[in-house]
Design an enzyme around this catalytic site. Structure first.
Site, PDB file in Angstrom:
ATOM      1  N   TYR A  33       0.850  -1.205   0.000  1.00 38.91           N
ATOM      2  CA  TYR A  33       0.000   0.000   0.000  1.00 38.91           C
ATOM      3  C   TYR A  33       0.886   1.255   0.000  1.00 38.91           C
ATOM      4  CZ  TYR A  33      -4.146  -2.781   1.393  1.00 38.91           C
ATOM      5  OH  TYR A  33      -5.182  -3.684   1.464  1.00 38.91           O
ATOM      6  N   ARG A  65       9.990   1.989   8.558  1.00 36.03           N
ATOM      7  CA  ARG A  65      10.309   0.765   9.318  1.00 36.03           C
ATOM      8  C   ARG A  65      11.619   0.914  10.087  1.00 36.03           C
ATOM      9  NH1 ARG A  65       7.845  -4.271   5.641  1.00 36.03           N
ATOM     10  NH2 ARG A  65       6.050  -3.072   4.947  1.00 36.03           N
ATOM     11  N   ASP A 120      -1.119  -8.607  -2.841  1.00 32.02           N
ATOM     12  CA  ASP A 120       0.243  -8.302  -3.312  1.00 32.02           C
ATOM     13  C   ASP A 120       1.125  -9.524  -3.522  1.00 32.02           C
ATOM     14  OD1 ASP A 120       1.008  -8.958  -0.691  1.00 32.02           O
ATOM     15  OD2 ASP A 120       2.534  -7.387  -0.647  1.00 32.02           O
ATOM     16  N   GLU A 121       0.505 -10.691  -3.619  1.00 26.52           N
ATOM     17  CA  GLU A 121       1.326 -11.890  -3.810  1.00 26.52           C
ATOM     18  C   GLU A 121       0.847 -12.699  -5.001  1.00 26.52           C
ATOM     19  OE1 GLU A 121       1.826 -14.119  -0.132  1.00 26.52           O
ATOM     20  OE2 GLU A 121       1.588 -12.243   0.959  1.00 26.52           O
TER      21      GLU A 121
END
Ligand code: DCP
Ligand code: MG
Ligand code: MG
Length: 607
Positions: A33, A65, A120-121
């Site tokens: 995202y 992150r 997303d995979e």
């Protein structure tokens, strides 16, 4: 053989025994995202970004992150950890869906099976492509693209090392293409099965890829700290395993099989054991188009009809965007509510769905549209279904409303399909839809919580390239079917306008009849549309009588039959040969719901 191995070596690995013929790639988009947001607004690239849904940061970019921002962190905690965090609202999933579909479409260009997993995979089975490439290379010169979990030891006799190295090169090509054409960085995992490909994928995050050779599967799996790391082990299975004091994957590898057989079935015990060693023969399930397209809106409580209407209206607007993007014509609409039971302090879902007229939708320049009149028809259908679900004479409390299109018209279909053969344009589609509606009218009234599994999804790409083979025959066919003269049909503009008007009127009457009726009897009802179809059957009879087709029933038009593709002719002949399994009963041809979808419906016998 494998089970014997398992028995005799419950604490050791099966390296070398499992089969490694496949080459599987798993691709996961980095901070998905957040990347979508950074592509939309490149200024975000250089700052820490969190994507917010309600009070949660669902994901963040890698810049964020670094500050310890994790997925699903509370916004308050995230801002504490990273005061400069730029929060972007991610509640509208539409941009993510669009990006996800683009990636999936791009991966399909390799012509290998692709299975989409979440947004997303994707898994890609490159076995065949790799086998082609193996023939063209010197196996000694093939190198790994990206990282290998461990350096290859002695070459496996089945040749999997070379194949997996070639697969890693394909993964690299795919990742480069995704980046160059769509701007996303990704991670990839390469292995001989889906389990290992998925698990090895995040080893070098972000923007990198990893490969695992089969002989290292067991040692890699033993590094996983929890059995929950294995994708097919859910909460219940892991609870049952924990009750046996099995926590890590290594614990599962070492447990004696007979201990697993206490809480689990024999098959399940064997499967768990195999998974713990990285063995998985699950095939890819090629992703087609979704069986239903829906949206839900949850909230604390809504107890007023006008507010329900507003929420449905907002949902409908968004749903229309989705269905336009999908391109298929919906023929069924489902309304879902979650009702709160104040006394029992519980809630439950209820759904109702009904057929909708395809004339609500229009196609222009190949795009699906819903004109305003169609939108208000949909809205009134939604509220009618709502009225059936809620007794408005009593107070009600809802915590969720949902809308979904649950079935779609076979607008485009694969090679050899009857529908594809007969139609190329919207007017003809409606002819068939009308027929189908009438065929099942006695038994297809609103029903609750219907499974969308009966929807058919069709192969779009196949249909787009396949022209309608025999136009003049098609014209004949339509004329006979719809009581139109050949001259009417031969003029495309006349057919289009005439047919569409006819359809929309007839279908409105049919759906009105259904929506208004409280009678759920299976007795077929007379309706103008039905009458017209009966006439159509009669007219077909008139033309078809005297047919000299040897194996076909008398009501079949020899000319039309001979114009069908060979495989379809065979299919029909087989069905006519075996009347017990497929014949449309003469007494009530349209009440036989189970058979209503056979090809025979296009060859209706006479009343
Ligand atoms: N997502 C979500 N709720 C979750 C987990 C994820 O809404 N509990 C969304 C946001 C993610 C997307 O799904 O961007 C994909 O999930 P991933 O687990 O693949 O996470 P990311 O792609 O964001 O990060 P990574 O780089 O770790 O793959
Ligand atoms: Mg991801
Ligand atoms: Mg993911």
């Amino acid at each position: 053989m494998e089970e014997q191995n398992m028995e005799s070596s419950s604490s050791s690995c099966f390296d070398g025994y499992s089969e490694h013929s496949r080459s599987i790639i798993h691709i996961d988009i980095d901070c998905f995202y957040a990347q979508v947001e950074m592509i939309r607004n490149p200024e975000l690239r250089s700052v820490p970004v969190g994507v917010q849904q309600k009070n949660i940061v669902v994901t963040s970019n890698y810049e964020a992150r670094k500050f310890g921002i994790q997925k699903c962190m509370l916004v308050t905690d995230a801002v504490k950890a990273c005061p400069n965090l730029k929060l972007v609202n991610g509640e509208d999933l539409q941009p993510y869906r669009i990006a996800s579909n683009k990636i999936f479409t791009l991966l399909q260009t390799w012509k290998c099976p692709v299975e989409k997993l979440g947004m997303d995979e994707n898994f890609i089975d490159v076995t065949n492509l790799v086998q082609e490439r193996v023939k063209m290379v010197d196996s000694k010169s093939v190198t790994v693209a990206g990282h290998a979990y461990k350096v290859a030891s002695v070459e496996c006799i089945c040749g999997c090392h070379t194949r997996l190295k070639l697969a890693s090169q394909l993964a690299s090509e795919m990742r480069s293409k995704i980046f160059n054409e769509l701007g996303f960085t990704t991670c990839a995992g390469v292995a001989h099965n889906k389990l290992l490909a998925k698990l090895i994928c995040p080893l070098h995050k972000p923007n990198d890829q990893s490969l695992i050779f089969p002989e290292h599967a067991c040692s890699f799996m033993s590094t996983l700290p929890s059995v929950r790391c294995i994708p097919s082990i859910g909460a219940k299975t892991s609870e049952a395993l924990m009750s046996l004091n099995i926590h890590s994957v290594s614990d599962l590898q070492q447990v004696a099989p007979e201990i697993l057989q206490k809480p689990f079935s024999g098959d399940m015990a064997v499967r768990l054991k195999k998974l713990s060693f990285g063995e998985d023969n699950t095939p890819l399930k090629q992703t087609g188009r979704p069986l239903s397209i829906g949206l839900e809106d949850s909230f604390k409580t809504v107890s007023v009809k006008s507010e329900v209407e507003e929420r449905f209206s907002a949902l409908l607007q968004r749903l229309i965007v989705l269905v336009r993007e999908d391109g298929r014509i919906p023929v069924s609409l489902r309304v879902t509510l979650r009702k709160k039971d104040a006394k029992r302090l519980s809630s439950h879902r209820e759904s109702r769905q009904c057929q909708i007229s395809p004339s609500i939708f229009t196609i222009s320049n190949g795009s699906l549209n819903v004109p305003e009149a169609g939108q208000s028809k949909l809205m009134s259908t939604v509220m009618r279904l709502f009225n059936k679900l809620v007794d408005l004479t009593k107070p009600f409390h809802l915590t969720l409303v949902g809308l979904a299109f649950t079935k779609f018209q076979d607008r485009m279909t694969g090679r050899g399909s009857m529908v594809n053969y007969l139609m190329n344009d919207i007017s003809v589609q409606s002819v068939l839809n009308l027929t189908n509606d009438c065929d099942t009218s006695g038994c297809s009234m609103d029903y609750s919580a219907a499974s969308p599994s009966s929807s058919t999804t069709t192969d779009l790409s196949d249909a787009e390239v396949e022209p309608s083979p025999k136009k003049p025959k098609k014209v004949n066919w339509i004329a006979k079917r719809r009581c139109l003269s050949k001259e009417d049909v031969a003029s495309p503009s006349k057919l289009r306008v005439g047919e569409l008007r006819l359809n929309s009127r007839e279908l409105e009457k049919v759906s009105e009849l259904r929506l208004n009726s409280r009678d759920r009897s299976l007795t077929p009802r007379a309706s103008p549309a039905r009458e017209c179809l009966s006439d159509a059957s009669d007219s077909m009879k008139d033309i078809a009588e005297g047919s000299n087709c040897d194996s076909c029933p008398g009501y079949v038009d020899q000319e039309v039959f001979s114009a069908l593709p060979g495989d379809m002719q065979q299919e029909l002949k087989a069905m006519w040969k075996n009347p017990s399994s497929s014949e449309v009963p003469r007494s009530s041809p349209r009440t036989n719901k189970a058979k209503s979808n056979t090809i025979l419906k296009y060859f209706l016998p006479n009343k």
